[in-house]
Design an enzyme around this catalytic site. Structure first.
Site, PDB file in Angstrom:
ATOM      1  NE  ARG A 146     -21.792 -71.274  11.365  1.00  0.00           N
ATOM      2  CZ  ARG A 146     -22.077 -71.075   9.781  1.00  0.00           C
ATOM      3  NH1 ARG A 146     -22.740 -69.955   9.210  1.00  0.00           N
ATOM      4  NH2 ARG A 146     -20.896 -71.932   9.098  1.00  0.00           N
TER       5      ARG A 146
ATOM      6  CB  SER B 208       1.946 -48.671  51.809  1.00  0.00           C
ATOM      7  OG  SER B 208       2.273 -49.810  50.839  1.00  0.00           O
TER       8      SER B 208
ATOM      9  CG  HIS C 130      10.721 -67.802  49.441  1.00  0.00           C
ATOM     10  ND1 HIS C 130      11.772 -68.406  48.615  1.00  0.00           N
ATOM     11  CD2 HIS C 130      11.475 -66.651  50.162  1.00  0.00           C
ATOM     12  CE1 HIS C 130      13.126 -67.830  48.861  1.00  0.00           C
ATOM     13  NE2 HIS C 130      12.771 -66.903  49.779  1.00  0.00           N
TER      14      HIS C 130
ATOM     15  CE1 TYR D   2       3.002 -46.970  46.697  1.00  0.00           C
ATOM     16  CE2 TYR D   2       2.237 -44.784  47.652  1.00  0.00           C
ATOM     17  CZ  TYR D   2       2.708 -46.098  47.808  1.00  0.00           C
ATOM     18  OH  TYR D   2       3.163 -46.351  48.973  1.00  0.00           O
TER      19      TYR D   2
ATOM     20  NE  ARG E  68     -14.469 -65.038  15.894  1.00  0.00           N
ATOM     21  CZ  ARG E  68     -14.447 -66.205  16.539  1.00  0.00           C
ATOM     22  NH1 ARG E  68     -15.712 -66.490  17.374  1.00  0.00           N
ATOM     23  NH2 ARG E  68     -13.781 -67.040  16.391  1.00  0.00           N
TER      24      ARG E  68
ATOM     25  CE  LYS F  61     -21.948 -67.875  14.291  1.00  0.00           C
ATOM     26  NZ  LYS F  61     -20.844 -67.993  13.383  1.00  0.00           N
TER      27      LYS F  61
ATOM     28  N   GLY G  26     -16.002 -72.760  21.689  1.00  0.00           N
ATOM     29  CA  GLY G  26     -16.191 -74.211  21.921  1.00  0.00           C
ATOM     30  C   GLY G  26     -17.696 -74.280  22.364  1.00  0.00           C
TER      31      GLY G  26
ATOM     32  CB  CYS H  19       3.566 -52.131  48.528  1.00  0.00           C
ATOM     33  SG  CYS H  19       3.258 -52.878  50.119  1.00  0.00           S
TER      34      CYS H  19
ATOM     35  CG  MET I 231     -20.193 -71.785  16.906  1.00  0.00           C
ATOM     36  SD  MET I 231     -20.833 -70.078  17.277  1.00  0.00           S
ATOM     37  CE  MET I 231     -18.939 -69.536  17.031  1.00  0.00           C
TER      38      MET I 231
ATOM     39  CD  GLU J 270       1.677 -55.951  56.719  1.00  0.00           C
ATOM     40  OE1 GLU J 270       2.152 -56.601  56.116  1.00  0.00           O
ATOM     41  OE2 GLU J 270       2.684 -55.312  57.574  1.00  0.00           O
TER      42      GLU J 270
ATOM     43  N   GLY K  13      -0.866 -53.735  52.365  1.00  0.00           N
ATOM     44  CA  GLY K  13       0.146 -54.894  52.004  1.00  0.00           C
ATOM     45  C   GLY K  13      -1.171 -55.767  51.759  1.00  0.00           C
TER      46      GLY K  13
END
Lengths: 888, 888
Positions: free
Chosen positions: B100, B768, B460, B855, B344, B31, B109, B835, B111, B749, B770
């Protein structure tokens, strides 16, 4: 020869001098090095030469021999002819040789042997003339052809044996030796025909051709499936190769003044300092092992051939003193003259190992360090537990995992109550279960041994049995246990309740019927050896003990504190399980607290007993760890009884059981997660610990509690639990007006705890590696379920060891090493130990020494093993082990 | 001032110049920095000064102010008096100020605000005289006393509100504003009495005392429980502290020519470039938010006060251009004069974020990089899924986990068959289950959304729903699902089958009844933004897809291949599950092979479809992973049916089910362990893959299969499975007379795989990660069971995030980084991706970029999020993100 000249390929020995020495095992193999060393020592050894093991891989890669081998071999053969005064292929005094494999490490059953090489239809006649013994000559010949057929032509024994049997039958001869020489001659011809028929090749008559064929066959034997598997299993590099020993024949089969035998410089069973062994007169080496004739004890040789015996005794003493260890010898006596054919370090029983080592120290032969270094720690199991009499021929019905060592016989019973009832009457019973659960505990206490069809080396049955020092065979998958019919079935055989079975927990074998056992015995030799070991080790050895009785047993075995006291085992007996269940079934905190208040005095009493038993030593107490559903009943009937007892409906109880049931309990609401969800449990346990500690301390007892928060994954879990423990400790110290020093630490049993060990060590004063759970999570492998495929993995060499038995240094060990480093970096004086099942496993102990841990902790009966292993690990760090291991 | 002089503690702004700038947020708070910057820009801002945030921790630690603050504050006050021409505490023209709080990051909240400070019984009269408005003066006074009571004396609003209500009632006034000034004056006195009664202290009449009290209170507000929790949750350091802004009052409550309001420089919902907001005439700021009076849309202000509106529009444009982002403004109009009180960065909807960013690029305000960098990736969810109309006021009945984003309404159904039956008729249904299992799949396909009472973010239900892009709320523990009675009960309310419920899977909320939804819309703005993002990122983004339909959907969302094709999902439908069960129930290899032969053509067809859908892109296919018991029925009735179908006895089937049941299935016989125990499964799957690949390749399709061996713990497991796959590949290539290039890799994994990644990379061509299972094993935490305590852990800040939603970089990430390094060291061109469920989580994507992975792969609907996150991660690496984030 300049430095850049290639190493020789052939090493001669004979006439009191050898090109090699005992130190050249890598080049000459164990057998060749022994022959060279004995020659140098002036011991009578038939002359010969050794082809270097390095040629083996050259041969296997190229399929042929390097050109420089032939001249060297021929030169050695020339020296051999000179030394013996005989000619290879000679028609007057033919030189015959044996050809034997021999790698740097002993590979039992991988030994290829051809005797009497150099014989053919001409030289056999010369041998006949020379010995004046046609039977001897033709017996030697037919043996040679048979062995050559087996080793070089890779033929089975059977057609040869059948031909021999036919001849014996035709001649009416009971023994081989009774065959007339003509029969032996004809048999030799028949053997050659067998070779031709089976392989299409002719048996080579030219001795040089025989020799090259034999050398090639020995090299090729290195790559048989069996040998390759053995090496993979024992971590022996393929590149090692085998050497080939070509030695002038001496003959134990030249008549009743000849013989052959094996001897140990001390009794390999008892360790007694006495020449031990057996021999056969008028025989070649293979006859001793074939079992067709029964050898006589070596003591008889003293009467039969006193001079040869005296020579053997003298050689035996010389060799033992020279190699500074008990030797296993092979010898042949040819017409009264002793020839040594092999010397190597003798295998021995645990008892013998200890006794020999200690007595050799007394005799000034070895140092105390060497004595300690040379005992395989697991051999102590034989001193601590009953063993199967090696002379027994028991009826093996199944093999499971060797889950807890020792042997026991008893009546099979199929439930814990029967085990308890019959056990209390003094009957020896063996508890047989599909798998055990904590509810079987009372039966396990009274059983002599435990057998389960499922579960692994760290299943409930295995862990509890090891803790109690009872034999246990776990995961015997061939066995089907029908608990209702009170019957076990194994490969079609049925054994009903009450029938006697015998377990050997050291090997995992299950026998039908009683078997003779040898009781354990802790000798003075053992005590002296362990005393030396204790003086050498850095690692402290603690015991995993949950009761005062366990604690006392641990101290008897030399434990220096408790590394793991599992508080949950205290909750399973009688009233306690009721209070525990009341706590679990309570619907609110107030109800839980009421139930916990009942548990508090019981737990406090246990801790008092344990602290007293371990006075002056640290005691690590792990807060409640297992998921709560483990404390609830599973059977309908028990659920009903529990509902009645608690004044709840069956549905209420079932709902709680269902609410607490988990898909993967191993990874569920347990360990500190319980203490975080129900802080009042942690508070009660802390109160019991500190009240007990204050009580003992008030009576001038020295108490060192170490409170351990289990299954921490994140440092904040530790922080929250530690706060409760510290608050309770302060409260109790204030109430009792006494302060007891204590440590607050954690069990590192999840990969995440190891990975963030620096964060945790900033708040925890000690780490105790729970290698069971750490192995389960690192491998993603449930020890309760792995029994279905792990045996297969081991058999197929997918893994080389069971990671629940041996510490997986390449995986789990990497995590531990990382955690130790991170932890010590964050807190220099961090106390570090290991308390999983690996705590008493020598490989793991060595690893802990290398990590400079403070202690290892294991089940009571493994304490001596850990003490010895710790001493050896310390010696290895100093280099002493390597030195002593360099002996033959 | 020399370099060594301490930084000033107080920063003045006013009369067109400020000591601070927008760049000094750390010192001035958001502020204060905004006020300073606006002042420097010549925008009308009431003058004032800011006390540096660094003083906050000084104050909190010492409980007092450093001596050098007073002179600086007094000097600033003097400048303020000069700038305004008023005197603080002056009896003629009194200076009144607002006080303030304002930290460097916005903490909603948190503030604290006090208006009209400086009033007392004397100055209020001066204000009255000055304004000629007694109501205004006394209304300001009573507001001040009430706010001061709240902020400084920590009193609740209630006694003040009650007193106000009593006065209104007595005066017959409907609105506060209707109260006569005398009533307001008396109310002020009553407020002071309340303060005295509640605290024993007097309201301070001295303005300087008022000011110091207010500053102290603002600092103290930093340490309220709520604020501290918020900071811990958002990783905001406690040391940051809040600044205090003291600003000359301007009055929106000076009559109908005054007012106050909030405005956005563009519509924060739609992104339309139009001044958006609302205002109230004759009001102070708190009235706008209190909801007692209804504010008017800002467009009305244009008619009511055209000049002020034009000023506001101009200021709005200036600020947006200056800060290069949409601004959220607060303003007050005092007697026709506009004053800006705050600017802001504006919060905005996903739609608005995208549209604003793209249009600002078109307007030349920001670069394409900045546009890409500033969209929170998860905001795209709002573009991809229906959302709850923000104007709706739905009937919230429970909150669970936001398991799969989007909202849907439909009739509650309690089993998969009903869901399928009703869904096929076109009815919108929501499947409600305690938890789902693969057998529910057919019902999930036809349900609009899924609600479960148990299970976590990777249960699941959650995983399948995300894959299908359906909303899912999982683990709504308050709900009891009675599947038999077809009823859910939640906090005493009952919802029967057929009753309409609404789920918001983005927030985890469950509503009774229908709720108005806003449909998703992919605008041209979205396409352009994503086009830019694609050009910026390094990471490829793939989709987790098990069917051709999933694969097509993934490509529509921009996926560049499949990162995870789970073959087991292919086995659950109709005939397939029969063949699968036949395979499992087979008693020998021959029987298994017969059943597998039935599965082969089905699986081959699936792969063909998938390869075609992903032509030209790589497709990673994971071999069978789940434990076999997942394919077997659980209900008695189904078991009977299966036994009939297979021609086996019920006991046979039950025995198989019991044999396959596991204590910890997560850690049991699954993944490559299955393929090792049953190599014929691996062979069948490999054949299906390569036959399908050859078929597509034969028609000129470009196929890039990547075969993935799951759950490898030890390199030998990989080696054994790889051998089978390679053999089958060669066979098929020979049969089909065509060769398809493929890669063979593994899923990392398990912690052990990560720890031994160098060994594995020597044999595997890709890794990859897991992350689901890796998180489970690293934490020792079952995602199926964690729902019982993980919410509690999060609520109590034991952990700061759910490791199944956000990647645990400090633990799991450490393992991944280690594995990438070890793996790349052993094989330079190792292809590395992720993945697990984290593949579409922006934090994880940034981590993958930092690890230079190739990736990420995620469920179809997360593909756009991952694409954007990947672009941002690449920009962050280049430093672009930091620059754009430095703006207000």
């Amino acid at each position: 020869m300049t430095d850049s000249a290639p190493h020789p390929l052939v090493y001669f020995f004979g006439q009191g001098r050898a090109d090699g020495t005992a130190a050249m095992k890598d080049v000459l193999g164990g057998k060749g090095a022994g022959l060279a060393e004995m020659t140098n020592l002036g011991i009578p050894v038939p002359p010969g030469f050794t082809i270097a093991a390095s040629l083996c891989s050259t041969y296997l890669e190229t399929g042929g021999f390097p050109p420089r081998l032939r001249p060297q071999l021929e030169a050695a053969l020339g020296r051999l002819e000179a030394a013996t005064g005989r000619q290879f292929g000679g028609t007057v005094e033919p030189l015959l040789v044996s050809v034997r494999s021999g790698a740097a490490v002993s590979m039992p059953g991988m030994m290829e042997t051809i005797l009497n090489l150099g014989l053919n239809d001409t030289t056999v006649e010369a041998l006949h003339r020379l010995s004046g013994n046609a039977s001897f000559a033709y017996d030697s010949y037919r043996r040679f052809v048979q062995m050559y057929g087996g080793v070089v032509f890779d033929l089975a024994k059977r057609p040869f044996d059948e031909a021999l049997d036919r001849r014996k039958k035709a001649a009416g001869a009971a023994r081989d030796i009774d065959l007339p020489w003509e029969a032996l001659r004809d048999l030799t011809g028949e053997f050659k025909e067998i070779i031709h028929k089976e392989t299409g090749k002719n048996f080579p008559d030219d001795p040089m051709q025989q020799l090259w064929g034999a050398v090639a066959a020995v090299f090729e034997s290195w790559n048989t499936r069996r040998a390759a598997d053995y090496r993979r299993h024992h971590d022996i590099p393929d590149s090692m190769g085998t050497a080939v020993n070509i030695v002038a024949m001496v003959y134990g089969n030249m008549g009743e003044d000849s013989g052959t035998g094996v001897a140990f410089t001390r009794d390999p069973s008892t360790g007694e300092r006495v020449l031990y062994g057996e021999y056969l007169l008028n025989a070649q080496g293979e006859d001793v092992v074939s079992g067709i004739r029964t050898p006589e004890p070596i003591s008889r040789l003293r009467e039969r051939m006193p001079e040869a015996y005296a020579d053997l005794e003298r050689v035996s003493r010389t060799l033992e003193r020279h190699f500074r260890d008990v030797q296993d010898l092979e010898f042949t006596i040819e017409r009264g003259h002793l020839y040594m054919l092999q010397t190597r370090r003798a295998q021995r029983s645990g008892h013998a190992a200890v006794r020999c080592a200690v007595e050799m120290v007394d005799e000034g032969q070895i140092s105390e360090e060497e004595a300690v270094a040379r005992i395989p720690p697991n051999d102590l199991n034989q001193l601590l537990h009953p063993t199967i009499d090696p002379k027994a021929q028991p009826d093996l019905v199944a093999t499971g995992l060797p889950a807890s060592p020792g042997a026991a016989s008893g009546a099979a019973v199929f439930d814990a109550d029967s085990a308890e009832a019959r056990g209390k009457k003094g009957e020896a019973v063996i508890l047989v279960r599909r798998e055990t659960s904590p509810e079987d505990f009372h039966g396990m206490v009274l059983a002599k041994a435990i057998l389960t069809a499922r579960g692994g080396m760290t299943s409930h049955a295995a862990v509890v049995a090891r803790g109690m020092g009872k034999p246990c065979v776990a995961g015997a998958h061939e066995i089907e246990v029908d608990e209702e019919a009170r019957l076990l079935t194994v490969n079609g055989r049925r054994i009903a309740e009450g029938e006697i079975i015998t377990l050997d927990g050291s090997t995992g074998r299950v026998f039908a019927g009683p078997v003779k056992l040898i009781p354990p015995e802790l000798s003075g030799h053992y005590s002296r050896l362990m005393g030396w070991a204790d003086g050498m080790r850095h690692l402290r050895v603690r015991v995993n003990a949950d009761t005062p009785a366990d604690a006392h047993r641990g101290r008897d075995f030399g434990a220096e504190g408790i590394g793991l006291c599992r508080t949950e085992h205290m909750f399973f007996e009688g009233e306690r399980i009721s209070a525990m269940r009341e706590m679990i079934l309570a619907s609110d905190e107030a109800g839980r607290k009421r139930a916990l208040a009942k548990l508090l005095p019981m737990q406090r009493t246990d801790f008092e007993g344990i602290f007293r038993a371990m006075e002056g030593y640290p005691v690590t107490i792990r807060l409640l760890d297992p998921p709560l559903h483990e404390f609830l009943p599973k059977e309908k009937e028990e659920i009903r009884a529990l509902a009645d007892e608690m004044g709840k409906s069956i549905e209420d109880v079932e709902r709680t059981i269902s609410r607490l049931s988990e898909v993967n309990p191993m990874l569920g609401l347990r360990g500190c997660r319980l203490g975080i969800m129900y802080p009042e449990i942690t508070a009660m346990q802390a109160r019991a610990i500190f009240e007990a500690a204050c009580t003992v301390a008030a009576r001038k007892g020295r108490v060192q509690p170490e409170v351990m928060i289990p299954l921490v994954a994140h440092v904040v879990e530790f922080r929250k639990q530690a706060l409760i423990v510290r608050q309770v400790a302060e409260e109790v110290f204030r109430e009792r007006q006494i302060t007891v020093p204590y440590l607050l630490g954690t069990m590192i049993e999840l990969p995440r705890a190891a990975l963030t060990a620096d964060e945790i060590a900033r708040e925890a004063q000690f780490f105790s590696f729970g290698t069971n759970d750490l192995t389960q999570t690192t491998w993603g492998l449930s020890r309760d379920d792995a029994g279905v495929f792990l045996p297969d993995y081991l058999e197929r060499n997918i893994i080389e060891f069971d990671p629940f038995i041996e510490l997986d240094i390449g995986g789990v060990g990497k995590l531990i090493a990382m955690a130790v480093e991170l932890g010590r970096h964050a807190r220099q004086d961090l106390k570090v130990g290991i308390c999983g099942e690996h705590g008493g496993e020598p490989g793991a102990v060595a690893f802990c020494e290398a990590q400079k841990m403070n202690y290892v902790s294991c089940s009571p009966f493994r304490v001596p093993i850990a003490r010895l292993a710790a001493a050896q690990a310390a010696l290895a760090e100093r280099g002493t082990m390597n030195r002593t291991r360099a002996t033959v």
